[in-house]
Design a protein around this motif. Structure first.
Motif, PDB file in Angstrom:
ATOM      1  N   ASP A   1      13.066 -37.135   2.391  1.00 43.03           N
ATOM      2  CA  ASP A   1      13.943 -38.304   2.484  1.00 43.03           C
ATOM      3  C   ASP A   1      13.190 -39.520   3.014  1.00 43.03           C
ATOM      4  O   ASP A   1      13.542 -40.676   2.710  1.00 43.03           O
ATOM      5  CB  ASP A   1      15.142 -38.000   3.391  1.00 43.03           C
ATOM      6  N   GLN A   2      12.186 -39.277   3.784  1.00 42.08           N
ATOM      7  CA  GLN A   2      11.447 -40.389   4.377  1.00 42.08           C
ATOM      8  C   GLN A   2      10.513 -41.073   3.360  1.00 42.08           C
ATOM      9  O   GLN A   2      10.273 -42.293   3.420  1.00 42.08           O
ATOM     10  CB  GLN A   2      10.624 -39.880   5.579  1.00 42.08           C
ATOM     11  N   LEU A   3      10.005 -40.293   2.465  1.00 39.82           N
ATOM     12  CA  LEU A   3       8.963 -40.815   1.566  1.00 39.82           C
ATOM     13  C   LEU A   3       9.419 -42.028   0.711  1.00 39.82           C
ATOM     14  O   LEU A   3       8.630 -42.981   0.537  1.00 39.82           O
ATOM     15  CB  LEU A   3       8.486 -39.700   0.625  1.00 39.82           C
ATOM     16  N   PRO A   4      10.638 -42.057   0.217  1.00 36.89           N
ATOM     17  CA  PRO A   4      11.047 -43.259  -0.544  1.00 36.89           C
ATOM     18  C   PRO A   4      10.935 -44.529   0.277  1.00 36.89           C
ATOM     19  O   PRO A   4      10.547 -45.579  -0.243  1.00 36.89           O
ATOM     20  CB  PRO A   4      12.484 -42.958  -0.932  1.00 36.89           C
ATOM     21  N   TYR A   5      11.302 -44.436   1.593  1.00 34.27           N
ATOM     22  CA  TYR A   5      11.210 -45.639   2.415  1.00 34.27           C
ATOM     23  C   TYR A   5       9.753 -46.042   2.602  1.00 34.27           C
ATOM     24  O   TYR A   5       9.428 -47.221   2.610  1.00 34.27           O
ATOM     25  CB  TYR A   5      11.882 -45.408   3.760  1.00 34.27           C
ATOM     26  N   VAL A   6       8.927 -45.026   2.729  1.00 34.89           N
ATOM     27  CA  VAL A   6       7.496 -45.312   2.875  1.00 34.89           C
ATOM     28  C   VAL A   6       6.973 -45.998   1.597  1.00 34.89           C
ATOM     29  O   VAL A   6       6.243 -46.990   1.645  1.00 34.89           O
ATOM     30  CB  VAL A   6       6.726 -44.008   3.143  1.00 34.89           C
ATOM     31  N   ALA A   7       7.428 -45.462   0.479  1.00 23.49           N
ATOM     32  CA  ALA A   7       6.971 -46.055  -0.795  1.00 23.49           C
ATOM     33  C   ALA A   7       7.480 -47.482  -0.941  1.00 23.49           C
ATOM     34  O   ALA A   7       6.762 -48.378  -1.414  1.00 23.49           O
ATOM     35  CB  ALA A   7       7.487 -45.209  -1.966  1.00 23.49           C
ATOM     36  N   ALA A   8       8.727 -47.725  -0.472  1.00 21.78           N
ATOM     37  CA  ALA A   8       9.275 -49.085  -0.559  1.00 21.78           C
ATOM     38  C   ALA A   8       8.463 -50.027   0.299  1.00 21.78           C
ATOM     39  O   ALA A   8       8.148 -51.157  -0.130  1.00 21.78           O
ATOM     40  CB  ALA A   8      10.733 -49.079  -0.115  1.00 21.78           C
ATOM     41  N   ALA A   9       8.097 -49.541   1.475  1.00 19.90           N
ATOM     42  CA  ALA A   9       7.305 -50.400   2.346  1.00 19.90           C
ATOM     43  C   ALA A   9       5.957 -50.691   1.714  1.00 19.90           C
ATOM     44  O   ALA A   9       5.468 -51.835   1.734  1.00 19.90           O
ATOM     45  CB  ALA A   9       7.119 -49.710   3.697  1.00 19.90           C
ATOM     46  N   ARG A  10       5.357 -49.679   1.176  1.00 17.50           N
ATOM     47  CA  ARG A  10       4.060 -49.900   0.518  1.00 17.50           C
ATOM     48  C   ARG A  10       4.202 -50.839  -0.691  1.00 17.50           C
ATOM     49  O   ARG A  10       3.337 -51.686  -0.945  1.00 17.50           O
ATOM     50  CB  ARG A  10       3.472 -48.570   0.060  1.00 17.50           C
ATOM     51  N   GLY A  11       5.287 -50.682  -1.437  1.00 11.82           N
ATOM     52  CA  GLY A  11       5.483 -51.587  -2.602  1.00 11.82           C
ATOM     53  C   GLY A  11       5.601 -53.016  -2.144  1.00 11.82           C
ATOM     54  O   GLY A  11       5.010 -53.927  -2.763  1.00 11.82           O
ATOM     55  N   ALA A  12       6.349 -53.262  -1.101  1.00  9.75           N
ATOM     56  CA  ALA A  12       6.481 -54.628  -0.601  1.00  9.75           C
ATOM     57  C   ALA A  12       5.136 -55.164  -0.178  1.00  9.75           C
ATOM     58  O   ALA A  12       4.791 -56.332  -0.481  1.00  9.75           O
ATOM     59  CB  ALA A  12       7.458 -54.649   0.566  1.00  9.75           C
ATOM     60  N   SER A  13       4.380 -54.290   0.480  1.00 11.40           N
ATOM     61  CA  SER A  13       3.060 -54.731   0.917  1.00 11.40           C
ATOM     62  C   SER A  13       2.174 -55.065  -0.287  1.00 11.40           C
ATOM     63  O   SER A  13       1.417 -56.038  -0.283  1.00 11.40           O
ATOM     64  CB  SER A  13       2.434 -53.614   1.774  1.00 11.40           C
ATOM     65  N   ARG A  14       2.285 -54.228  -1.316  1.00 10.81           N
ATOM     66  CA  ARG A  14       1.456 -54.481  -2.502  1.00 10.81           C
ATOM     67  C   ARG A  14       1.854 -55.831  -3.165  1.00 10.81           C
ATOM     68  O   ARG A  14       1.016 -56.598  -3.608  1.00 10.81           O
ATOM     69  CB  ARG A  14       1.645 -53.325  -3.502  1.00 10.81           C
ATOM     70  N   ARG A  15       3.131 -56.109  -3.206  1.00  8.62           N
ATOM     71  CA  ARG A  15       3.582 -57.362  -3.827  1.00  8.62           C
ATOM     72  C   ARG A  15       3.112 -58.576  -3.041  1.00  8.62           C
ATOM     73  O   ARG A  15       2.752 -59.599  -3.606  1.00  8.62           O
ATOM     74  CB  ARG A  15       5.110 -57.373  -3.949  1.00  8.62           C
ATOM     75  N   VAL A  16       3.056 -58.379  -1.681  1.00  5.24           N
ATOM     76  CA  VAL A  16       2.516 -59.469  -0.862  1.00  5.24           C
ATOM     77  C   VAL A  16       1.069 -59.728  -1.232  1.00  5.24           C
ATOM     78  O   VAL A  16       0.634 -60.865  -1.401  1.00  5.24           O
ATOM     79  CB  VAL A  16       2.655 -59.135   0.639  1.00  5.24           C
ATOM     80  N   GLY A  17       0.353 -58.593  -1.399  1.00  2.34           N
ATOM     81  CA  GLY A  17      -1.066 -58.754  -1.791  1.00  2.34           C
ATOM     82  C   GLY A  17      -1.186 -59.443  -3.150  1.00  2.34           C
ATOM     83  O   GLY A  17      -2.036 -60.320  -3.347  1.00  2.34           O
ATOM     84  N   GLU A  18      -0.338 -59.073  -4.076  1.00  5.96           N
ATOM     85  CA  GLU A  18      -0.390 -59.707  -5.410  1.00  5.96           C
ATOM     86  C   GLU A  18      -0.053 -61.194  -5.329  1.00  5.96           C
ATOM     87  O   GLU A  18      -0.694 -62.032  -5.975  1.00  5.96           O
ATOM     88  CB  GLU A  18       0.599 -59.011  -6.354  1.00  5.96           C
ATOM     89  N   THR A  19       0.916 -61.511  -4.493  1.00  9.66           N
ATOM     90  CA  THR A  19       1.284 -62.923  -4.344  1.00  9.66           C
ATOM     91  C   THR A  19       0.132 -63.721  -3.747  1.00  9.66           C
ATOM     92  O   THR A  19      -0.153 -64.853  -4.174  1.00  9.66           O
ATOM     93  CB  THR A  19       2.518 -63.034  -3.428  1.00  9.66           C
ATOM     94  N   LEU A  20      -0.525 -63.091  -2.780  1.00 14.67           N
ATOM     95  CA  LEU A  20      -1.684 -63.765  -2.174  1.00 14.67           C
ATOM     96  C   LEU A  20      -2.763 -64.016  -3.237  1.00 14.67           C
ATOM     97  O   LEU A  20      -3.410 -65.065  -3.254  1.00 14.67           O
ATOM     98  CB  LEU A  20      -2.243 -62.909  -1.034  1.00 14.67           C
TER      99      LEU A  20
END
Lengths: 824, 160
Positions: A74-93
């Motif tokens: 159950d925890q892993l989806p939240y972890v993946a969401a956090a990582r996805g947000a982080s990845r999008r920040v990197g892409e935006t940068l």
């Protein structure tokens, strides 16, 4: 505006438009770039901000949710969401970096760095949570996560501030470039508008020029068409097409030039003019114009008529042009032309009217000319009567009609008696008056169906058709003769005139015009020989003698041209037998008539007037021969030449003789002119004066055939002559014992001698006659007994044998010759 | 009656097949990329999953990632690697905790992808997954350990 100025102006405008468009485009491009940059930076900033907020929420949500559940599944989806947000920040940068905005590059790096630290902290937190170590996770969160997040947030704010600065700078740049571009575009628009204006104006000018060119082309086409029409009309004129056809073509030109226009032509002079043809007019107007009587012949006739036609046209809703008078080259009015067009149409009449009028005048004048020529070809110009050609045609027609109806027709030949005398004495003008009066009288006295023609000088012919019997023709002839009874009033003269008429009947005396005319002519000769003033019906018996008469008359006219005349000479000898003179005798040898006696042809020559030219030829030939003999050194005797009294009538005989003597170089004293007693006495008054003139020159005169006329011996002393030639009729009976005749001759000789005249005896044929004449004192003798008439050659031989000379013409003094005429 | 018996027999056969390890299947041991360990002896791997060794060389605690019961990796772990049963395995782990020793950290995940994802997020975790699952995206960022010097697919690889 001058062309060069316009070109410079247009060039400047084009340059302005180009520069304006370049500046405007460049400014607009810069504005667009700046706007795009501004948009990109703003967008990136906004995206960054939203990504960060999202990541914060994601991170927090993942943190809470991960803490709330224990199952790693159950925890892993939240972890993946956090990582996805982080990845999008990197892409935006990365996108922000790729914008290439130098002003924010440092802020981007700072933010990335702080964000990476936060990202690492979050990984540790998430790892603790996944390991199930919540306490450690919270501890890391507080110790590292939150501070890293705060720093990342700060750097994000700095980045946003940098973006805002950049955005403001871009806005300013956009504004300035926009204004520049607006200025450039305004210049472009202004120049373009000016160029467009000029182009529109140039296009309008070009269109006007094209319209003008089209109009010119149309005018040229019309002119060419008109020229073709003119050529075809003139061809019609030259080919003598019917006048109506030609005029129809001419008036049709009106509608060619002005679609709704028509025209009408009247031909003839005022008073005689009549409507000829119309084109493109309403039927009613055309009929009304046709029905109107011609204009009066007065000076205002045409003017009144124009007014009338104008009113008539107005009644039909038409307007009439000024009427154009048609005149021939001589200025004579030969017609009128008028154009018509529906009222209210502004039609320029003049050019078309002039062209049509010119063509119509040519056509009508040509037609009139042909009519006149045709009339002249068939009519006598002096009297207006038909000529021989037309008369023959009418005889032909009359003979056909007579044949068809079983009738007869008469051809009457009329010849004026002694017309030549009138002509010679009173002049040709009076002679012409006589002819015209004769023509009038003939026309008056004849029936309507009869025809009169003038076929020669004083010769007229009459055709009397549809007669029942020859007596009818004689009645016509009698009527004609009666027309000559009243005296002819000729200028200041009044004279009586008679005519000789010959009649030939169709079909009895001929079935063709030529035969009928010839036989009528022969009959006329018969009437003439009967003394004139009468008529004769043709009879076959007349034919031979009359035909010879006609033949001689015709042949005599060409005798001189054909060298059929010649001279023979009969010597005159004195009492000692010496040659004292020669008489020139005229001989005519005609191929058809043979040797014709002077007794036969001289009267004809006198009657036909040929005597003048024949007499001139005789005088000239005799004088030329005598002069030649003189040149040859012969002792040239007196040359005697017979002269007709008619030669004196024109008053030019004196000058003629003088000229001949001068031209030939013959002394006048060597020339003797003989005139018959009868001729002399008939025209004593007119002849004597001329004889006197010639005698003063030295020319000698002799009375020929003396004793046969009716002159009184008492007149002899008044006659201006030098020689008396006793007629042969006296000499023929002269013989010893013939007392009466001898006495008469002796008397004549004595009388002549007493008057100082020389006497010549003619017709000496015997030795007795010669001896007796010598006894009676006759000066010279002439006759067969002495010498027959001889040729020139024979005479020359005689001259040579009798009196040869060694020195040619040495005894001729200059004073004997007539001096040459001065050049003046 | 006959039908019911045939149905029961089929269910038993399916259960037998379900719990029996696929003799052709191969398995891999995966760790976090930051894990310094690259090669393990099979007995060390067994030791890790038996709970005998509960620390990595860097002294961080090992987190055992196991698949849910009934999965091929779990059956391989129980039947071939540890040669035990789930009940026995659970009791041995409880014994460690009863002894007052550091308890063994075990995470049960219900798929190979989840196992891989977990290993990716937890540096001290180790999981056994089917080698076929290594191709999944979730298994992209993790490290496959050599077992006795062999990687899956190599001759002599022993996790199969």
């Amino acid at each position: 505006m001058k062309l060069w100025f316009r070109r410079v102006f247009v060039g400047a405008m084009v340059l302005g438009a180009i520069l304006g468009s370049l500046l405007g485009t460049r400014g607009l491009n810069q504005a667009l770039i700046s706007t795009r940059d501004l948009y990109r930076v703003d967008t990136a900033g906004s995206q960054m901000e939203s990504d960060l907020e999202y990541e914060t929420q994601e991170s927090r949500r993942a943190f809470v949710y991960a803490l709330a559940v224990t199952d790693p599944n159950d925890q892993l989806p939240y972890v993946a969401a956090a990582r996805g947000a982080s990845r999008r920040v990197g892409e935006t940068l990365n996108r922000l970096r790729m914008l290439g905005v130098p002003e924010i590059s440092a802020d981007v790096e700072t933010f990335e760095r702080t964000w990476n630290k936060y990202d690492q902290a979050r990984d540790q937190i998430m790892a603790r949570i996944l390991e199930g170590n919540s306490a450690a996770a919270m501890r890391v969160e507080f110790e590292r996560g939150q501070p890293a997040f705060a720093r990342a947030l700060e750097s994000l704010h700095a980045l946003k501030a940098g973006l805002e600065v950049r955005g403001r700078a871009d806005s300013v740049r956009v504004n300035s470039t926009l204004w520049r571009s607006i200025g450039g575009l305004a210049a472009f628009v202004l120049s373009t508008l000016l160029i467009l204006g000029l182009l529109i104006k140039a296009n309008r000018s070009r269109r006007q020029a094209l319209e003008s060119l089209h109009a010119t082309n149309a005018a040229l086409d019309a002119a060419r068409e008109m020229e073709r029409e003119r050529a075809s009309i003139l061809e019609l004129v030259s080919t003598r097409a019917a006048l109506s056809r030609t005029l129809e073509k001419i008036v049709a030109l009106a509608s060619r030039c002005h679609l709704e226009a028509g025209a009408a032509v009247w031909t003839g002079n005022a008073g005689e003019a009549h409507f000829h043809v119309a084109a493109n007019l309403p039927q009613g107007l055309s009929e009304a114009l046709k029905l109107h009587p011609p204009p009066s012949s007065g000076p205002d006739g045409w003017e009144e008529f124009r007014g009338y036609s104008g009113k008539l046209a107005a009644a039909f809703g038409f307007e009439a042009s000024p009427a154009k008078e048609l005149r021939e080259a001589s200025g004579e009015r030969i017609g009128m032309l008028q154009m018509f067009a529906p009222a209210g149409r502004a039609v320029d009449w003049q050019a078309t009217l002039d062209q049509m009028a010119q063509l119509a005048a040519v056509a009508i004048e040509n037609s009139l000319l042909y009519e006149r020529l045709a009339f002249q070809a068939q009519h006598d110009t002096l009297t207006g009567l038909p000529n021989r050609l037309l008369f023959q045609d009418r005889v032909q027609q009359a003979s056909r009609v007579a044949l068809r109806h079983g009738k007869k027709a008469a051809v009457i030949w009329l010849d004026l008696d002694k017309y030549k005398q009138i002509n010679d004495t009173l002049g040709h003008r009076v002679g012409d008056e006589v002819l015209c009066e004769v023509a009038r009288r003939l026309q008056r006295c004849l029936r309507q169906s009869d025809s009169v023609a003038r076929v020669g000088g004083d010769e007229f012919t009459v055709l009397a058709p549809e007669l029942a019997q020859p007596e009818d023709a004689e009645r016509v002839a009698a009527t004609i003769l009666s027309a000559f009874t009243p005296p002819f009033q000729l200028a200041s003269h009044q004279t009586n005139l008679t005519a000789s008429l010959g009649i030939s009947m169709f079909p009895e005396h001929g079935e063709d015009p030529i035969t009928l005319l010839r036989n009528a002519d022969l009959a006329m000769y018969s009437a003439k020989r009967a003394g004139g003033g009468t008529f004769r019906m043709f009879r076959s018996a007349l034919s031979d003698s009359m035909q010879r008469q006609v033949l001689l008359e015709q042949e005599l006219k060409t005798a001189l041209e054909h060298n059929e005349l010649r001279l023979e000479y009969q010597p005159l000898l004195d009492r000692n037998g010496r040659l004292d003179g020669v008489e020139a005798l005229l001989r005519w040898n005609n191929p058809e008539a043979g040797q014709v006696s002077p007794m036969e042809f001289i009267p004809i020559a006198e009657e036909t007037g040929l005597i003048s030219s024949i007499g001139e030829w005789v005088t000239q030939t005799a004088c030329r021969n005598a002069a030649r003999w003189l040149q040859l050194g012969y002792d040239v005797p007196l040359i005697a030449v017979n002269v007709s009294a008619l030669q004196f009538t024109d008053g030019k005989f004196t000058a003629l003789v003088e000229r001949i003597l001068r031209e030939c170089g013959l002394p006048p004293s060597r020339l003797e002119l003989e005139i018959t007693e009868t001729a002399l006495m008939d025209n004593l008054e007119g002849v004597v004066e001329q004889i006197e003139l010639l005698r003063r020159l030295g020319v000698r005169f002799a009375i020929d055939d003396f004793g046969t006329g009716y002159s009184s011996l008492s007149h002899l002393q008044n006659l201006p002559v030098d020689i008396v030639k006793i007629d042969r009729s006296f000499i023929k009976d002269l013989q010893p014992g013939a007392v009466g005749c001898t006495t008469l001759v002796r008397g004549i000789i004595a009388l002549a001698h007493n008057l100082g005249l020389q006497v010549v005896a003619e017709g000496v044929e015997t030795a007795e006659q010669l001896a007796l004449l010598n006894t009676l004192g006759c000066d010279l003798n002439q006759g067969f007994f002495l010498h027959r008439p001889m040729s020139v050659e024979a005479l020359e031989e005689l001259l040579r044998a009798k009196r040869p000379r060694t020195e040619p013409a040495e005894d001729l003094s200059e004073s004997e010759l007539i001096p040459s005429a001065s050049p003046a | 009656m006959g039908h019911i018996l045939r149905l029961i027999a089929a269910l038993l056969a399916a259960a037998m097949l379900h719990y029996a390890a696929d003799p052709a299947a191969a398995f891999a041991a995966v760790v976090h990329p930051s894990n310094a360990t690259r090669d393990l002896h099979l007995r060390d791997l067994t030791s890790l999953f038996e709970g005998a060794n509960r620390q990595w060389p860097n002294r961080s605690g090992v987190v055992l990632v196991e698949r849910d019961a009934g999965s091929a990796p779990f059956r391989y772990l129980m039947g071939r690697l540890l040669n035990t049963t789930p009940g026995e395995y659970k009791r041995s782990l409880q014994n460690i905790e009863y002894r007052g020793e550091t308890p063994v950290s075990i995470k049960i995940l219900n798929s190979d992808a989840a196992a891989c994802q977990y290993v990716f997020n937890v540096p001290s975790a180790i999981a056994i997954v089917e080698t076929a699952s290594l191709a999944l995206p979730a298994c992209g960022g993790i490290q496959v350990l050599r077992i006795d010097g062999k990687l899956p697919g190599e001759e002599g690889y022993r996790l199969k």
